[in-house]
Every structure is written in C-alpha cells, then in structure tokens.
Design a protein around this motif. Sequence first.
Motif, PDB file in Angstrom:
ATOM      1  N   MET A  29       0.848  -1.188   0.000  1.00 47.80           N
ATOM      2  CA  MET A  29       0.000   0.000   0.000  1.00 47.80           C
ATOM      3  C   MET A  29       0.889   1.246   0.000  1.00 47.80           C
ATOM      4  O   MET A  29       2.067   1.168   0.322  1.00 47.80           O
ATOM      5  CB  MET A  29      -0.889  -0.004   1.251  1.00 47.80           C
ATOM      6  CG  MET A  29      -1.878  -1.130   1.273  1.00 47.80           C
ATOM      7  SD  MET A  29      -2.729  -1.286   2.872  1.00 47.80           S
ATOM      8  CE  MET A  29      -1.464  -2.092   3.847  1.00 47.80           C
ATOM      9  N   THR A  30       0.310   2.375  -0.367  1.00 48.37           N
ATOM     10  CA  THR A  30       1.068   3.626  -0.355  1.00 48.37           C
ATOM     11  C   THR A  30       1.202   4.079   1.097  1.00 48.37           C
ATOM     12  O   THR A  30       0.442   4.919   1.586  1.00 48.37           O
ATOM     13  CB  THR A  30       0.369   4.696  -1.214  1.00 48.37           C
ATOM     14  OG1 THR A  30       0.132   4.153  -2.512  1.00 48.37           O
ATOM     15  CG2 THR A  30       1.227   5.943  -1.332  1.00 48.37           C
ATOM     16  N   ASN A  31       2.153   3.475   1.773  1.00 49.80           N
ATOM     17  CA  ASN A  31       2.330   3.685   3.208  1.00 49.80           C
ATOM     18  C   ASN A  31       3.815   3.531   3.530  1.00 49.80           C
ATOM     19  O   ASN A  31       4.421   2.503   3.211  1.00 49.80           O
ATOM     20  CB  ASN A  31       1.490   2.661   3.978  1.00 49.80           C
ATOM     21  CG  ASN A  31       1.713   2.725   5.477  1.00 49.80           C
ATOM     22  OD1 ASN A  31       2.684   2.201   5.984  1.00 49.80           O
ATOM     23  ND2 ASN A  31       0.791   3.352   6.185  1.00 49.80           N
ATOM     24  N   LYS A  32       4.394   4.549   4.160  1.00 51.65           N
ATOM     25  CA  LYS A  32       5.841   4.560   4.381  1.00 51.65           C
ATOM     26  C   LYS A  32       6.310   3.406   5.261  1.00 51.65           C
ATOM     27  O   LYS A  32       7.396   2.862   5.064  1.00 51.65           O
ATOM     28  CB  LYS A  32       6.259   5.896   4.988  1.00 51.65           C
ATOM     29  CG  LYS A  32       6.130   7.063   4.021  1.00 51.65           C
ATOM     30  CD  LYS A  32       6.542   8.377   4.663  1.00 51.65           C
ATOM     31  CE  LYS A  32       6.401   9.533   3.689  1.00 51.65           C
ATOM     32  NZ  LYS A  32       6.752  10.831   4.316  1.00 51.65           N
ATOM     33  N   ALA A  51      13.380  -6.817   0.226  1.00 51.26           N
ATOM     34  CA  ALA A  51      12.537  -6.781  -0.969  1.00 51.26           C
ATOM     35  C   ALA A  51      12.524  -5.397  -1.607  1.00 51.26           C
ATOM     36  O   ALA A  51      13.001  -4.421  -1.020  1.00 51.26           O
ATOM     37  CB  ALA A  51      11.116  -7.203  -0.610  1.00 51.26           C
ATOM     38  N   SER A  52      11.960  -5.323  -2.792  1.00 51.15           N
ATOM     39  CA  SER A  52      11.792  -4.052  -3.495  1.00 51.15           C
ATOM     40  C   SER A  52      10.314  -3.682  -3.444  1.00 51.15           C
ATOM     41  O   SER A  52       9.503  -4.219  -4.210  1.00 51.15           O
ATOM     42  CB  SER A  52      12.250  -4.205  -4.948  1.00 51.15           C
ATOM     43  OG  SER A  52      11.993  -3.020  -5.677  1.00 51.15           O
ATOM     44  N   PRO A  53       9.916  -2.783  -2.518  1.00 50.53           N
ATOM     45  CA  PRO A  53       8.502  -2.446  -2.373  1.00 50.53           C
ATOM     46  C   PRO A  53       7.976  -1.656  -3.563  1.00 50.53           C
ATOM     47  O   PRO A  53       8.640  -0.757  -4.066  1.00 50.53           O
ATOM     48  CB  PRO A  53       8.478  -1.600  -1.094  1.00 50.53           C
ATOM     49  CG  PRO A  53       9.851  -1.038  -0.976  1.00 50.53           C
ATOM     50  CD  PRO A  53      10.781  -2.043  -1.587  1.00 50.53           C
ATOM     51  N   THR A  54       6.767  -2.012  -4.007  1.00 49.77           N
ATOM     52  CA  THR A  54       6.153  -1.351  -5.153  1.00 49.77           C
ATOM     53  C   THR A  54       4.747  -0.895  -4.776  1.00 49.77           C
ATOM     54  O   THR A  54       3.803  -1.692  -4.780  1.00 49.77           O
ATOM     55  CB  THR A  54       6.076  -2.326  -6.354  1.00 49.77           C
ATOM     56  OG1 THR A  54       7.378  -2.869  -6.604  1.00 49.77           O
ATOM     57  CG2 THR A  54       5.567  -1.622  -7.593  1.00 49.77           C
ATOM     58  N   PRO A  55       4.574   0.387  -4.412  1.00 45.43           N
ATOM     59  CA  PRO A  55       3.238   0.874  -4.068  1.00 45.43           C
ATOM     60  C   PRO A  55       2.297   0.794  -5.270  1.00 45.43           C
ATOM     61  O   PRO A  55       2.685   1.108  -6.396  1.00 45.43           O
ATOM     62  CB  PRO A  55       3.490   2.337  -3.664  1.00 45.43           C
ATOM     63  CG  PRO A  55       4.942   2.397  -3.311  1.00 45.43           C
ATOM     64  CD  PRO A  55       5.607   1.412  -4.220  1.00 45.43           C
ATOM     65  N   MET A  56       1.074   0.338  -5.014  1.00 40.55           N
ATOM     66  CA  MET A  56       0.113   0.139  -6.101  1.00 40.55           C
ATOM     67  C   MET A  56      -1.292   0.062  -5.524  1.00 40.55           C
ATOM     68  O   MET A  56      -1.483  -0.449  -4.420  1.00 40.55           O
ATOM     69  CB  MET A  56       0.453  -1.170  -6.824  1.00 40.55           C
ATOM     70  CG  MET A  56      -0.435  -1.524  -7.989  1.00 40.55           C
ATOM     71  SD  MET A  56       0.040  -3.134  -8.685  1.00 40.55           S
ATOM     72  CE  MET A  56       1.656  -2.725  -9.350  1.00 40.55           C
ATOM     73  N   PHE A  65      -4.941  -1.318  -4.835  1.00 41.50           N
ATOM     74  CA  PHE A  65      -5.387  -2.689  -4.617  1.00 41.50           C
ATOM     75  C   PHE A  65      -6.100  -3.257  -5.843  1.00 41.50           C
ATOM     76  O   PHE A  65      -5.929  -4.418  -6.206  1.00 41.50           O
ATOM     77  CB  PHE A  65      -6.313  -2.723  -3.392  1.00 41.50           C
ATOM     78  CG  PHE A  65      -6.713  -4.098  -2.946  1.00 41.50           C
ATOM     79  CD1 PHE A  65      -5.794  -4.978  -2.407  1.00 41.50           C
ATOM     80  CD2 PHE A  65      -8.037  -4.516  -3.043  1.00 41.50           C
ATOM     81  CE1 PHE A  65      -6.165  -6.239  -1.989  1.00 41.50           C
ATOM     82  CE2 PHE A  65      -8.431  -5.775  -2.624  1.00 41.50           C
ATOM     83  CZ  PHE A  65      -7.490  -6.642  -2.092  1.00 41.50           C
ATOM     84  N   GLY A  66      -6.893  -2.423  -6.496  1.00 41.71           N
ATOM     85  CA  GLY A  66      -7.668  -2.863  -7.646  1.00 41.71           C
ATOM     86  C   GLY A  66      -6.818  -3.277  -8.842  1.00 41.71           C
ATOM     87  O   GLY A  66      -7.285  -3.976  -9.741  1.00 41.71           O
ATOM     88  N   GLU A  67      -5.546  -2.850  -8.871  1.00 47.25           N
ATOM     89  CA  GLU A  67      -4.647  -3.168  -9.984  1.00 47.25           C
ATOM     90  C   GLU A  67      -3.810  -4.413  -9.706  1.00 47.25           C
ATOM     91  O   GLU A  67      -3.090  -4.892 -10.593  1.00 47.25           O
ATOM     92  CB  GLU A  67      -3.701  -1.983 -10.245  1.00 47.25           C
ATOM     93  CG  GLU A  67      -4.392  -0.684 -10.585  1.00 47.25           C
ATOM     94  CD  GLU A  67      -3.434   0.501 -10.567  1.00 47.25           C
ATOM     95  OE1 GLU A  67      -2.207   0.273 -10.533  1.00 47.25           O
ATOM     96  OE2 GLU A  67      -3.903   1.649 -10.573  1.00 47.25           O
ATOM     97  N   LEU A  68      -3.900  -4.946  -8.494  1.00 52.55           N
ATOM     98  CA  LEU A  68      -2.948  -5.951  -8.046  1.00 52.55           C
ATOM     99  C   LEU A  68      -3.037  -7.282  -8.778  1.00 52.55           C
ATOM    100  O   LEU A  68      -2.010  -7.850  -9.178  1.00 52.55           O
ATOM    101  CB  LEU A  68      -3.097  -6.158  -6.529  1.00 52.55           C
ATOM    102  CG  LEU A  68      -2.179  -7.181  -5.875  1.00 52.55           C
ATOM    103  CD1 LEU A  68      -0.720  -6.933  -6.226  1.00 52.55           C
ATOM    104  CD2 LEU A  68      -2.371  -7.173  -4.355  1.00 52.55           C
ATOM    105  N   TYR A  69      -4.223  -7.820  -8.963  1.00 51.11           N
ATOM    106  CA  TYR A  69      -4.362  -9.131  -9.606  1.00 51.11           C
ATOM    107  C   TYR A  69      -3.698  -9.136 -10.978  1.00 51.11           C
ATOM    108  O   TYR A  69      -2.881 -10.014 -11.287  1.00 51.11           O
ATOM    109  CB  TYR A  69      -5.842  -9.512  -9.718  1.00 51.11           C
ATOM    110  CG  TYR A  69      -6.078 -10.902 -10.261  1.00 51.11           C
ATOM    111  CD1 TYR A  69      -6.297 -11.974  -9.408  1.00 51.11           C
ATOM    112  CD2 TYR A  69      -6.077 -11.154 -11.640  1.00 51.11           C
ATOM    113  CE1 TYR A  69      -6.526 -13.264  -9.900  1.00 51.11           C
ATOM    114  CE2 TYR A  69      -6.286 -12.427 -12.146  1.00 51.11           C
ATOM    115  CZ  TYR A  69      -6.514 -13.477 -11.270  1.00 51.11           C
ATOM    116  OH  TYR A  69      -6.723 -14.744 -11.751  1.00 51.11           O
ATOM    117  N   SER A  70      -4.030  -8.160 -11.803  1.00 51.56           N
ATOM    118  CA  SER A  70      -3.471  -8.119 -13.159  1.00 51.56           C
ATOM    119  C   SER A  70      -1.970  -7.849 -13.129  1.00 51.56           C
ATOM    120  O   SER A  70      -1.226  -8.363 -13.975  1.00 51.56           O
ATOM    121  CB  SER A  70      -4.187  -7.071 -14.018  1.00 51.56           C
ATOM    122  OG  SER A  70      -4.059  -5.782 -13.454  1.00 51.56           O
ATOM    123  N   ALA A  71      -1.504  -7.072 -12.163  1.00 55.95           N
ATOM    124  CA  ALA A  71      -0.066  -6.779 -12.046  1.00 55.95           C
ATOM    125  C   ALA A  71       0.726  -8.048 -11.735  1.00 55.95           C
ATOM    126  O   ALA A  71       1.825  -8.255 -12.262  1.00 55.95           O
ATOM    127  CB  ALA A  71       0.176  -5.735 -10.965  1.00 55.95           C
TER     128      ALA A  71
END
Length: 325
Positions: free
Chosen positions: A170-173, A184-189, A191-197
């Motif tokens: 989540m977009t959370n520091k 790991a390499s965190p990737t903010p995104m 939630f609705g885009e996650l499955y396809s990503a």
Amino acid sequence: MKRLATIFFTVILSVVIAVPAFAGKVVIKLGHIAEPIHPYGQGADHFAKLVKEKSGGEIEVKVFPTSQLGGQKDLIEGLIFGTVDMALVGTAVLGQFQPQISLFDLPFLFQDREHAYKSLDTVGMKIGKDLEPKGIKLLGYMENGIRHLTNNIRPVKTPADMTDLKIRVMTNKIYIEMMKALGASPTPMAFGELYSAMQQGTVDGQENPSAHIWTKRFFEVQKYASKTAHAYAPEPVVISMITWSRLTPAQQKIIQDSADEAIAWQRQLSEKQDKEFWDKIKATGKIEVIEVDRTAFIEATRPVYKQFADVVGQDNIDAVEALKK
C-alpha cells in the motif's frame, strides 16, 4: 502548509456546524473495497442489519462494496467532504491523514489477537479522537486480518529469500520501509490493480490476509504463500463528521451501539474464517503454503520502529507494549 491545513480543517468544521439535521428517513452510504464475502464485507452488512433493527427502519445503511465508491483514499476524502457517509478503511491509508494511527501498521506489533483487540479498543480509540477535527469520527475497529506474503519467484522461508523481490505494498511509508528491511523491493500500487499486475509480472508478489488471498483469488496468479504474519491489519469503521452532526443524539447512539455489536461479531467471524480460508487455499493445489520461523523476520524489521517512533509516538508504542500478557 500548516497554515493552509488549519484553514482547510476550519472550513470543514464550519460546514459540519452549518449542515442541517436529517429530515424523515435517514439513508447512509457506506463504502469499502472488499468483496461482500470478505469477513469485513460481512461485518459491514451485519452493521447495516443492526442499524435497521435498532432504528425500526428509520435509518437505512446502504453498503457499497468492491470499491464502488472509490479506493480507500477516495473514501477518506469523501468522508471529509461529506460525499461519503461511512467507510471501512485500513490504517495504512488512514495514516496519511492521521499519522499516529499508523502505529498499528508496525511489523510484529501484537502478541496475538487478544493483545490486538485490547490495544485497538484503548490506545486505538484515544488516537482516533484526533481524526474528529479533520472531519472523521472513529466508531471502532473491525478486522481485516493477519498479513502474509505471496510471490511467484521462489519459496520464502527467511528474509534472505526476499532479496530483490518486487512486492506490492500500500502507499504507506511503514510498509515500504518494512519491505526494504526484509530485502525486498517495495512497489506501491492500488489494490484494484494488483491481480493483473501479478498476472502480468509487473510485481512478483504481495502481502495480505488470507481473506483477500482467497476472495480476490490471488492464489491463481501466485506460486508461493509464506505465513510470515508480519502485520495485523485492523479495519477502522469511520463516519463523516458532517453526517454524524446531522444525526440526533438518539440516532448517534444507534449507530455507535450497532458498530460496537457488529465489531464484536465480525472479529469472531474473521478469526474463524482465517483458518477456513487457508484450508481452501491449500485445497486448490495452485499455491504452495509455507510455514516460516518468524524470529529472523522480527529481528530484521526492528529498525522500522526507530524510524517511525516520532511519527506514531513512542508513548503509543510503549502503551501497546504494556498491554502484553
């Protein structure tokens, strides 16, 4: 910026004071991002049922699941401006508006569910009072669940296995720094885009409770699930101060009493269904579920506490720690 923020919140409060009370039947729109079968989706529906019963039909809560009223940030902004009446939102997003509530996003904060509930119902409610001048009233905390890691690259059994994995957060520091601490390499995104990503390989994996892994069918596009239990995810039940101020004291009591009752009911449901979801996930045969020794993960994420002590309040961290058995 501080002066602008003060002006903004003063305007919001003046709107709250000026808004007239509801006339006749009260209809309240409640939004959240989960599927209706998710434990907190069911909690929202149960809350609506209780409100109808307790008000004799005078108050109707219409529930809009699956981001129908927008993502979590949209819902929070809607609460502030009164375009959304109520919402269930995560502390990870709410923390963008009230930083101290991000306390509950710290890794490995709670000893167990009992410790989590005790902390949320005391320290959490105290912190939540600071949302009111910003246009949001906290009624209590439902449960999203205990967060675990999934990925498509390799089995994760230790933090070393997480090196360079692209993990959606989540977009959370705090979540960003937690994942960095684990290598790991965190990737903010969103939630609705996650499955396809995950399906397309834009990210290697994600972290969420079993309820989302099952109801959002993430197991279809992931190979490995590691039961890291790295964070507990509360789901605050919040109402717009604009809407709250239009309710009579009797109506406010119905809303709060219904929230209290629904929260207790939902927490029990969530704990029960957590095991059931894992059983269903394993039964698909599509994803390998891995038990891990959490000790190394706990040690690796300790620096995150020092990074955010000033943001969430060291006194709040100490207060939660003092509630351990």
